[in-house]
Design a protein around this motif. Sequence first.
Motif, PDB file in Angstrom:
ATOM      1  N   LEU A  58       0.813  -1.215   0.000  1.00  0.00           N
ATOM      2  CA  LEU A  58       0.000   0.000   0.000  1.00  0.00           C
ATOM      3  C   LEU A  58       0.850   1.269   0.000  1.00  0.00           C
ATOM      4  CD1 LEU A  58      -2.909   1.163   0.255  1.00  0.00           C
ATOM      5  CD2 LEU A  58      -2.592   1.073   2.726  1.00  0.00           C
ATOM      6  N   PHE A  59       1.832   1.330   0.892  1.00  0.00           N
ATOM      7  CA  PHE A  59       2.582   2.571   1.078  1.00  0.00           C
ATOM      8  C   PHE A  59       3.809   2.677   0.171  1.00  0.00           C
ATOM      9  CE2 PHE A  59       0.253   2.061   5.050  1.00  0.00           C
ATOM     10  CZ  PHE A  59      -0.254   3.339   5.240  1.00  0.00           C
ATOM     11  N   ILE A  60       4.598   1.622   0.078  1.00  0.00           N
ATOM     12  CA  ILE A  60       5.834   1.694  -0.700  1.00  0.00           C
ATOM     13  C   ILE A  60       5.581   1.489  -2.188  1.00  0.00           C
ATOM     14  CG2 ILE A  60       8.049   0.564  -1.151  1.00  0.00           C
ATOM     15  CD1 ILE A  60       8.148   2.336   1.248  1.00  0.00           C
ATOM     16  N   ILE A  61       4.862   0.412  -2.532  1.00  0.00           N
ATOM     17  CA  ILE A  61       4.683   0.097  -3.956  1.00  0.00           C
ATOM     18  C   ILE A  61       3.844   1.153  -4.655  1.00  0.00           C
ATOM     19  CG2 ILE A  61       3.756  -1.576  -5.595  1.00  0.00           C
ATOM     20  CD1 ILE A  61       4.569  -3.767  -3.647  1.00  0.00           C
ATOM     21  N   LEU A  62       2.686   1.501  -4.087  1.00  0.00           N
ATOM     22  CA  LEU A  62       1.876   2.552  -4.705  1.00  0.00           C
ATOM     23  C   LEU A  62       2.607   3.888  -4.650  1.00  0.00           C
ATOM     24  CD1 LEU A  62      -1.868   1.934  -3.763  1.00  0.00           C
ATOM     25  CD2 LEU A  62      -0.726   1.626  -5.959  1.00  0.00           C
ATOM     26  N   GLY A  63       3.384   4.103  -3.575  1.00  0.00           N
ATOM     27  CA  GLY A  63       4.150   5.350  -3.468  1.00  0.00           C
ATOM     28  C   GLY A  63       5.181   5.478  -4.566  1.00  0.00           C
ATOM     29  N   ILE A  64       5.975   4.426  -4.784  1.00  0.00           N
ATOM     30  CA  ILE A  64       7.004   4.464  -5.829  1.00  0.00           C
ATOM     31  C   ILE A  64       6.379   4.521  -7.218  1.00  0.00           C
ATOM     32  CG2 ILE A  64       8.854   3.125  -6.913  1.00  0.00           C
ATOM     33  CD1 ILE A  64       9.634   2.145  -4.134  1.00  0.00           C
ATOM     34  N   ALA A  65       5.359   3.675  -7.453  1.00  0.00           N
ATOM     35  CA  ALA A  65       4.692   3.673  -8.762  1.00  0.00           C
ATOM     36  C   ALA A  65       4.061   5.034  -9.051  1.00  0.00           C
ATOM     37  CB  ALA A  65       3.634   2.573  -8.815  1.00  0.00           C
ATOM     38  N   GLY A  66       3.464   5.648  -8.027  1.00  0.00           N
ATOM     39  CA  GLY A  66       2.835   6.953  -8.205  1.00  0.00           C
ATOM     40  C   GLY A  66       3.826   8.074  -8.442  1.00  0.00           C
ATOM     41  N   LEU A  67       5.042   7.941  -7.911  1.00  0.00           N
ATOM     42  CA  LEU A  67       6.082   8.933  -8.189  1.00  0.00           C
ATOM     43  C   LEU A  67       6.585   8.809  -9.621  1.00  0.00           C
ATOM     44  CD1 LEU A  67       8.281   8.995  -4.940  1.00  0.00           C
ATOM     45  CD2 LEU A  67       6.748  10.778  -5.778  1.00  0.00           C
ATOM     46  N   ILE A  68       6.645   7.579 -10.131  1.00  0.00           N
ATOM     47  CA  ILE A  68       7.099   7.362 -11.506  1.00  0.00           C
ATOM     48  C   ILE A  68       6.107   7.977 -12.482  1.00  0.00           C
ATOM     49  CG2 ILE A  68       7.494   5.603 -13.282  1.00  0.00           C
ATOM     50  CD1 ILE A  68       8.536   3.793 -11.012  1.00  0.00           C
ATOM     51  N   ALA A  69       4.837   7.712 -12.267  1.00  0.00           N
ATOM     52  CA  ALA A  69       3.774   8.273 -13.121  1.00  0.00           C
ATOM     53  C   ALA A  69       2.479   8.286 -12.323  1.00  0.00           C
ATOM     54  CB  ALA A  69       3.607   7.444 -14.397  1.00  0.00           C
ATOM     55  N   PRO A  70       1.759   9.422 -12.291  1.00  0.00           N
ATOM     56  CA  PRO A  70       0.473   9.460 -11.585  1.00  0.00           C
ATOM     57  C   PRO A  70      -0.436   8.326 -12.056  1.00  0.00           C
ATOM     58  CG  PRO A  70       1.123  11.659 -12.260  1.00  0.00           C
ATOM     59  CD  PRO A  70       2.106  10.715 -12.904  1.00  0.00           C
ATOM     60  N   ILE A  71      -1.071   7.644 -11.109  1.00  0.00           N
ATOM     61  CA  ILE A  71      -1.885   6.466 -11.426  1.00  0.00           C
ATOM     62  C   ILE A  71      -3.353   6.865 -11.513  1.00  0.00           C
ATOM     63  CG2 ILE A  71      -2.582   4.171 -10.640  1.00  0.00           C
ATOM     64  CD1 ILE A  71       0.087   3.955  -9.198  1.00  0.00           C
ATOM     65  N   VAL A  72      -3.904   6.806 -12.714  1.00  0.00           N
ATOM     66  CA  VAL A  72      -5.323   7.090 -12.907  1.00  0.00           C
ATOM     67  C   VAL A  72      -6.120   5.864 -12.479  1.00  0.00           C
ATOM     68  CG1 VAL A  72      -7.117   7.682 -14.570  1.00  0.00           C
ATOM     69  CG2 VAL A  72      -4.819   8.653 -14.813  1.00  0.00           C
ATOM     70  N   VAL A  73      -7.114   6.068 -11.626  1.00  0.00           N
ATOM     71  CA  VAL A  73      -7.848   4.958 -11.023  1.00  0.00           C
ATOM     72  C   VAL A  73      -9.270   4.911 -11.564  1.00  0.00           C
ATOM     73  CG1 VAL A  73      -8.612   3.948  -8.840  1.00  0.00           C
ATOM     74  CG2 VAL A  73      -6.467   5.219  -8.931  1.00  0.00           C
ATOM     75  N   GLN A  74      -9.706   3.713 -11.964  1.00  0.00           N
ATOM     76  CA  GLN A  74     -11.062   3.539 -12.464  1.00  0.00           C
ATOM     77  C   GLN A  74     -12.074   3.740 -11.343  1.00  0.00           C
ATOM     78  OE1 GLN A  74     -11.846  -0.071 -14.574  1.00  0.00           O
ATOM     79  NE2 GLN A  74     -10.199   0.215 -16.050  1.00  0.00           N
ATOM     80  N   SER A  75     -13.280   4.127 -11.728  1.00  0.00           N
ATOM     81  CA  SER A  75     -14.335   4.366 -10.742  1.00  0.00           C
ATOM     82  C   SER A  75     -14.643   3.109  -9.941  1.00  0.00           C
ATOM     83  CB  SER A  75     -15.600   4.854 -11.456  1.00  0.00           C
ATOM     84  OG  SER A  75     -16.626   5.103 -10.528  1.00  0.00           O
ATOM     85  N   SER A  76     -14.629   1.937 -10.617  1.00  0.00           N
ATOM     86  CA  SER A  76     -14.935   0.685  -9.915  1.00  0.00           C
ATOM     87  C   SER A  76     -13.895   0.393  -8.842  1.00  0.00           C
ATOM     88  CB  SER A  76     -15.003  -0.490 -10.900  1.00  0.00           C
ATOM     89  OG  SER A  76     -13.725  -0.776 -11.444  1.00  0.00           O
ATOM     90  N   THR A  77     -12.635   0.777  -9.095  1.00  0.00           N
ATOM     91  CA  THR A  77     -11.571   0.555  -8.109  1.00  0.00           C
ATOM     92  C   THR A  77     -11.818   1.398  -6.865  1.00  0.00           C
ATOM     93  OG1 THR A  77      -9.976   0.062  -9.860  1.00  0.00           O
ATOM     94  CG2 THR A  77      -9.084   0.656  -7.707  1.00  0.00           C
ATOM     95  N   VAL A  78     -12.232   2.652  -7.091  1.00  0.00           N
ATOM     96  CA  VAL A  78     -12.479   3.565  -5.968  1.00  0.00           C
ATOM     97  C   VAL A  78     -13.659   3.092  -5.133  1.00  0.00           C
ATOM     98  CG1 VAL A  78     -13.115   5.911  -5.326  1.00  0.00           C
ATOM     99  CG2 VAL A  78     -11.503   5.525  -7.193  1.00  0.00           C
ATOM    100  N   TRP A  79     -14.754   2.728  -5.796  1.00  0.00           N
ATOM    101  CA  TRP A  79     -15.992   2.431  -5.075  1.00  0.00           C
ATOM    102  C   TRP A  79     -16.138   0.971  -4.679  1.00  0.00           C
ATOM    103  CZ3 TRP A  79     -18.299   6.260  -2.935  1.00  0.00           C
ATOM    104  CH2 TRP A  79     -18.267   7.530  -3.531  1.00  0.00           C
ATOM    105  N   LYS A  80     -15.360   0.067  -5.295  1.00  0.00           N
ATOM    106  CA  LYS A  80     -15.548  -1.359  -5.004  1.00  0.00           C
ATOM    107  C   LYS A  80     -14.276  -2.044  -4.513  1.00  0.00           C
ATOM    108  CE  LYS A  80     -19.285  -1.724  -8.403  1.00  0.00           C
ATOM    109  NZ  LYS A  80     -19.734  -2.325  -9.687  1.00  0.00           N
TER     110      LYS A  80
END
Length: 318
Positions: free
Chosen positions: A81-103
């Motif tokens: 959650l913190f390291i992998i998404l943090g590093i991936a998000g620094l490389i390129a902003p991660i656009v998240v689908q609506s289903s991912t946010v709500w489900k």
Amino acid sequence: MILAVFLILVGFVLLIKGADWLVDGASSLAHKFHVSDLAIGLTIVAFGTSAPELVVNTFAAAEGHAEIVFGNIIGSNNFNLFIILGIAGLIAPIVVQSSTVWKEIPMSLLAALVLFGLCNNFFTGGDLLLSRWDGTLLFVLFCGFLYYVYRQMKSDTPATEETPSASKPTWKIWGLIVVGLVGLVAGGKLVVNNAIEIATLLGVSQKVISLTIVAAGTSLPELMTSVVAAIKKNSNIAIGNVIGSNIFNILLILSVSAFIRPTEYNPAFNTDLYMLMGGTLLLFIAMFTGQRKKLDRWKAALLLAIYVAYTVYLIAKG
């Protein structure tokens, strides 16, 4: 110790190449069969990159190492959650689908909440234990998650235009996935085993080792897969891999661990579960700041900063 360091480097090479092949194969499979990258990330990629956690927990449960059983999974999920998404998000902003946010993100939070309730016996009372009945409940929830993903696959309408990746023969696509997974598992095992050997020589406690080195080591496949996906601008696999792995880790791997041997729970892990639940809730809230549902670089940097503070706290606490 020199040999251990060398084997760690070999493990990293296997991890990098394995992640590259796995992402290529998974993306090609999605395009060939007109399935969304997110669905592939939540299932095939998530299950594959969770293989090291499954192997470690199987042996730890069989041998009665309760701290490794829980420390590996809770620590891995926090690392994801913190390291992998943090590093991936620094490389390129991660656009998240609506289903991912709500489900999918709420499902990940629900899995952590259920685990917290079961381990602390909020539902039945009695000893702090992850029993076989608890494992059955987790496994039933896991089957429900698979059914949800199956329904998503049927309802998804990804682009159907022909792409170079879709034109690859099926045997080659599956070959990339299998070889990639083998590379990830083998590389992760080399890194974990030799990191534990070095840490033990330096006198680090088993609990700290399980929450940090073992957890981070078994999460290396997820790390490399999401980093490669971010570099290739495939946000769905980058985040689907992390959220899917966190759900797999709790609902499948801990249920398997409980089936092998009911495992005593140390309430000292509650702090780490608070961290996981709070972080997942923070990720959910972060999706509603800004114009689009995405993990911006500043949000990714915040995730990394929180984990660094958490790791310093763990080491200081001993």
